[in-house]
Design a protein around this motif. Structure first.
Motif, PDB file in Angstrom:
ATOM      1  N   ILE A   1       0.878  -1.173   0.000  1.00  0.00           N
ATOM      2  CA  ILE A   1       0.000   0.000   0.000  1.00  0.00           C
ATOM      3  C   ILE A   1       0.915   1.222   0.000  1.00  0.00           C
ATOM      4  N   LEU A   2       0.911   1.960  -1.104  1.00  0.00           N
ATOM      5  CA  LEU A   2       1.738   3.166  -1.211  1.00  0.00           C
ATOM      6  C   LEU A   2       0.837   4.380  -1.006  1.00  0.00           C
ATOM      7  N   VAL A   3       1.177   5.223  -0.051  1.00  0.00           N
ATOM      8  CA  VAL A   3       0.387   6.431   0.199  1.00  0.00           C
ATOM      9  C   VAL A   3       1.247   7.641  -0.147  1.00  0.00           C
ATOM     10  N   ARG A   4       0.918   8.272  -1.262  1.00  0.00           N
ATOM     11  CA  ARG A   4       1.647   9.471  -1.677  1.00  0.00           C
ATOM     12  C   ARG A   4       1.042  10.668  -0.955  1.00  0.00           C
ATOM     13  N   LEU A   5       1.846  11.342  -0.180  1.00  0.00           N
ATOM     14  CA  LEU A   5       1.348  12.386   0.712  1.00  0.00           C
ATOM     15  C   LEU A   5       1.458  13.763   0.080  1.00  0.00           C
ATOM     16  N   ALA A   6       0.701  14.702   0.656  1.00  0.00           N
ATOM     17  CA  ALA A   6       0.868  16.101   0.284  1.00  0.00           C
ATOM     18  C   ALA A   6       1.965  16.728   1.144  1.00  0.00           C
ATOM     19  N   LYS A   7       2.060  16.276   2.399  1.00  0.00           N
ATOM     20  CA  LYS A   7       3.093  16.767   3.309  1.00  0.00           C
ATOM     21  C   LYS A   7       3.479  15.615   4.235  1.00  0.00           C
ATOM     22  N   GLU A   8       4.737  15.532   4.574  1.00  0.00           N
ATOM     23  CA  GLU A   8       5.243  14.357   5.269  1.00  0.00           C
ATOM     24  C   GLU A   8       4.578  14.103   6.614  1.00  0.00           C
ATOM     25  N   GLU A   9       4.141  15.154   7.303  1.00  0.00           N
ATOM     26  CA  GLU A   9       3.563  14.953   8.636  1.00  0.00           C
ATOM     27  C   GLU A   9       2.328  14.050   8.585  1.00  0.00           C
ATOM     28  N   GLU A  10       1.605  14.083   7.465  1.00  0.00           N
ATOM     29  CA  GLU A  10       0.462  13.171   7.311  1.00  0.00           C
ATOM     30  C   GLU A  10       0.886  11.728   7.533  1.00  0.00           C
ATOM     31  N   GLY A  11       2.110  11.417   7.140  1.00  0.00           N
ATOM     32  CA  GLY A  11       2.613  10.045   7.228  1.00  0.00           C
ATOM     33  C   GLY A  11       2.635   9.522   8.656  1.00  0.00           C
ATOM     34  N   VAL A  12       2.790  10.430   9.637  1.00  0.00           N
ATOM     35  CA  VAL A  12       2.764  10.001  11.037  1.00  0.00           C
ATOM     36  C   VAL A  12       1.380   9.445  11.366  1.00  0.00           C
ATOM     37  N   GLY A  13       0.339  10.153  10.944  1.00  0.00           N
ATOM     38  CA  GLY A  13      -1.028   9.676  11.175  1.00  0.00           C
ATOM     39  C   GLY A  13      -1.306   8.391  10.411  1.00  0.00           C
ATOM     40  N   VAL A  14      -0.870   8.343   9.156  1.00  0.00           N
ATOM     41  CA  VAL A  14      -1.114   7.148   8.328  1.00  0.00           C
ATOM     42  C   VAL A  14      -0.424   5.939   8.959  1.00  0.00           C
ATOM     43  N   SER A  15       0.815   6.122   9.401  1.00  0.00           N
ATOM     44  CA  SER A  15       1.532   5.000  10.027  1.00  0.00           C
ATOM     45  C   SER A  15       0.905   4.605  11.362  1.00  0.00           C
ATOM     46  N   ALA A  16       0.399   5.586  12.101  1.00  0.00           N
ATOM     47  CA  ALA A  16      -0.280   5.260  13.358  1.00  0.00           C
ATOM     48  C   ALA A  16      -1.535   4.432  13.063  1.00  0.00           C
ATOM     49  N   GLY A  17      -2.282   4.829  12.032  1.00  0.00           N
ATOM     50  CA  GLY A  17      -3.463   4.065  11.635  1.00  0.00           C
ATOM     51  C   GLY A  17      -3.082   2.641  11.252  1.00  0.00           C
ATOM     52  N   ALA A  18      -1.980   2.499  10.511  1.00  0.00           N
ATOM     53  CA  ALA A  18      -1.505   1.167  10.120  1.00  0.00           C
ATOM     54  C   ALA A  18      -1.115   0.363  11.364  1.00  0.00           C
ATOM     55  N   HIS A  19      -0.462   1.014  12.309  1.00  0.00           N
ATOM     56  CA  HIS A  19      -0.079   0.335  13.550  1.00  0.00           C
ATOM     57  C   HIS A  19      -1.308  -0.170  14.296  1.00  0.00           C
ATOM     58  N   PHE A  20      -2.343   0.666  14.388  1.00  0.00           N
ATOM     59  CA  PHE A  20      -3.585   0.238  15.043  1.00  0.00           C
ATOM     60  C   PHE A  20      -4.172  -0.969  14.312  1.00  0.00           C
ATOM     61  N   ALA A  21      -4.023  -0.953  12.976  1.00  0.00           N
ATOM     62  CA  ALA A  21      -4.586  -2.029  12.154  1.00  0.00           C
ATOM     63  C   ALA A  21      -3.715  -3.283  12.176  1.00  0.00           C
ATOM     64  N   GLY A  22      -2.550  -3.189  12.826  1.00  0.00           N
ATOM     65  CA  GLY A  22      -1.661  -4.349  12.876  1.00  0.00           C
ATOM     66  C   GLY A  22      -0.848  -4.548  11.609  1.00  0.00           C
ATOM     67  N   VAL A  23      -0.662  -3.453  10.855  1.00  0.00           N
ATOM     68  CA  VAL A  23       0.106  -3.528   9.600  1.00  0.00           C
ATOM     69  C   VAL A  23       1.430  -2.784   9.797  1.00  0.00           C
ATOM     70  N   LYS A  24       2.517  -3.436   9.399  1.00  0.00           N
ATOM     71  CA  LYS A  24       3.827  -2.789   9.539  1.00  0.00           C
ATOM     72  C   LYS A  24       4.023  -1.781   8.415  1.00  0.00           C
ATOM     73  N   SER A  25       4.578  -0.630   8.772  1.00  0.00           N
ATOM     74  CA  SER A  25       4.726   0.442   7.785  1.00  0.00           C
ATOM     75  C   SER A  25       6.086   1.111   7.914  1.00  0.00           C
ATOM     76  N   ALA A  26       6.415   1.911   6.921  1.00  0.00           N
ATOM     77  CA  ALA A  26       7.602   2.765   6.993  1.00  0.00           C
ATOM     78  C   ALA A  26       7.299   4.080   6.299  1.00  0.00           C
ATOM     79  N   MET A  27       8.015   5.122   6.719  1.00  0.00           N
ATOM     80  CA  MET A  27       7.876   6.443   6.109  1.00  0.00           C
ATOM     81  C   MET A  27       9.135   6.744   5.307  1.00  0.00           C
ATOM     82  N   LEU A  28       8.941   7.152   4.068  1.00  0.00           N
ATOM     83  CA  LEU A  28      10.058   7.526   3.196  1.00  0.00           C
ATOM     84  C   LEU A  28      10.020   9.026   2.993  1.00  0.00           C
TER      85      LEU A  28
END
Lengths: 204, 170
Positions: free
Chosen positions: B45-72
């Motif tokens: 699942i690739l999430v192209r962001l408008a601004k990097e800070e969004e990625g913190v929320g997206v990764s937190a959501g993934a963590h809640f969902a039990g999905v491992k993520s990384a921010m580039l």
């Protein structure tokens, strides 16, 4: 229209959703109606509630997710509308309580008080379903439709700039986080016994 | 474009070995191949962001969902994410694996990158974020696994800096 009345009117709809709220009055009011393990209150990080809901919705495409946002928070992260619209998860509902005010930090007016139109911004960002509501009945109908529908929806609810006397609840932030995550893992376990994992459709 | 495809592949393969299923990204030169690899991978699942800070929320959501993520992201994107890192990931103890291209350091020709280069490590240290470097090809896989392990066990953000020597072929 009071936000508390709006929350009360949709409280039963929230039961089968994962709910992510912003900080301050929204969190305190929802908590006052009765906390549930499927509620996560993002008590800071203004703007990231919608991003958190997006992450949840992309990872759990069959799960209904409701983000309860506010005008002040959304204005801090308008780019989130374009990112949500880009991936448009079908089970994500984005409710924005617009009281035209940064109520929790002194009540200073936000740009929606001087003409900024969040519905217009959401629509222009590409959110497929957008509405503005001004009564509790219309809010309830719009949220119910969206929750049972199958399309990313942003609902702007115009509310009065009033809130509770205090914002601190007896639920610690970490307790809320751990409980919310554990709740989701238990839902996944239950679901896994029922059906296979769906691979989300790739959007660029 | 002399961004190393070979080393980008090495990093991407390590993501896969770490069971990372969601990547958030904002394009920058050094990350183009990594983003393309994620885009071509139907399991990512690739999430192209408008601004990097969004990625913190997206990764937190993934963590809640039990999905491992990384921010580039680029180091300037890290600097743009700080409130999210502090008042979400730190406050709520959310593991974040951040891969940060280290622009503006030794060998940088673009003047506009240089101030961010100066600030990157002091800011990481000030925030108490454990960080390391992907500075040798041999260490890439192991270092990414170690960073993910630490992020998960300590429930906090951990950063890996991607240096010029790994990402750029002169």
């Amino acid at each position: 229209m009071l936000r508390l009345d709006c929350l009360r009117s949709i409280y039963s709809e929230l039961e089968n959703c994962l709910v992510v709220t912003i900080m301050g009055a929204v969190a305190a009011e929802l908590h006052s109606l009765g906390h549930r393990p499927n509620f996560f209150y993002l008590q800071h990080s203004m703007g990231l509630a919608s991003s958190t809901g997006l992450g949840l919705a992309l990872c759990l495409p069959e799960q209904k997710v409701i983000v309860i946002d506010g005008d002040g928070s959304l204005l801090m992260n308008l780019g989130s509308l374009s990112t949500m619209a880009r991936y448009r998860p079908r089970k994500l509902v984005h409710v924005v309580f617009d009281n035209e005010s940064l109520l929790s930090v002194g009540g200073f007016p936000t740009a929606t008080s001087t003409g900024t139109d969040l519905e217009g911004i959401a629509r222009a960002a590409g959110i497929p379903r957008v509405a503005t509501v001004r009564s509790v009945e219309n809010l309830k109908a719009a949220v119910t439709d969206a929750v049972h529908g199958n399309e990313l929806t942003t609902i702007i609810a115009k509310v009065e700039a009033t809130g509770p006397a205090g914002y601190v609840t007896d639920l610690s932030l970490l307790e809320n986080q751990f409980q919310f995550r554990r709740h989701i893992q238990s839902l996944k376990k239950r679901r896994r016994s029922g059906r296979g994992v769906r691979i989300p459709i790739k959007r660029r | 474009m002399p961004v190393s495809v070979t080393n980008s592949r090495l990093i991407y393969d390590a993501f896969k070995e770490c069971d990372i299923r969601l990547l958030s990204a904002l394009p920058e030169t050094w990350l183009v191949h990594l983003i393309r690899m994620a885009d071509d991978d139907p399991e990512m699942i690739l999430v192209r962001l408008a601004k990097e800070e969004e990625g913190v929320g997206v990764s937190a959501g993934a963590h809640f969902a039990g999905v491992k993520s990384a921010m580039l992201m680029q180091n300037h994107g890290f600097l743009a994410s700080i409130n999210g890192i502090v008042s979400f990931a730190h406050l709520y103890k959310i593991p974040l694996l951040m891969l940060i291209s280290y622009r503006g350091s030794f060998g940088e020709r673009d003047p506009w990158q240089t101030q961010g280069g100066n600030a990157t490590e002091p800011v990481l240290r000030a925030l108490g974020i454990p960080y390391s470097f992907l500075d040798s090809v041999d260490a890439v896989k192991k270092r990414i696994q170690q960073a993910q392990t630490l992020a998960d066990s300590s429930s906090q953000p951990v950063a890996l800096l991607l240096p010029r020597d790994l990402m750029w072929e002169e």
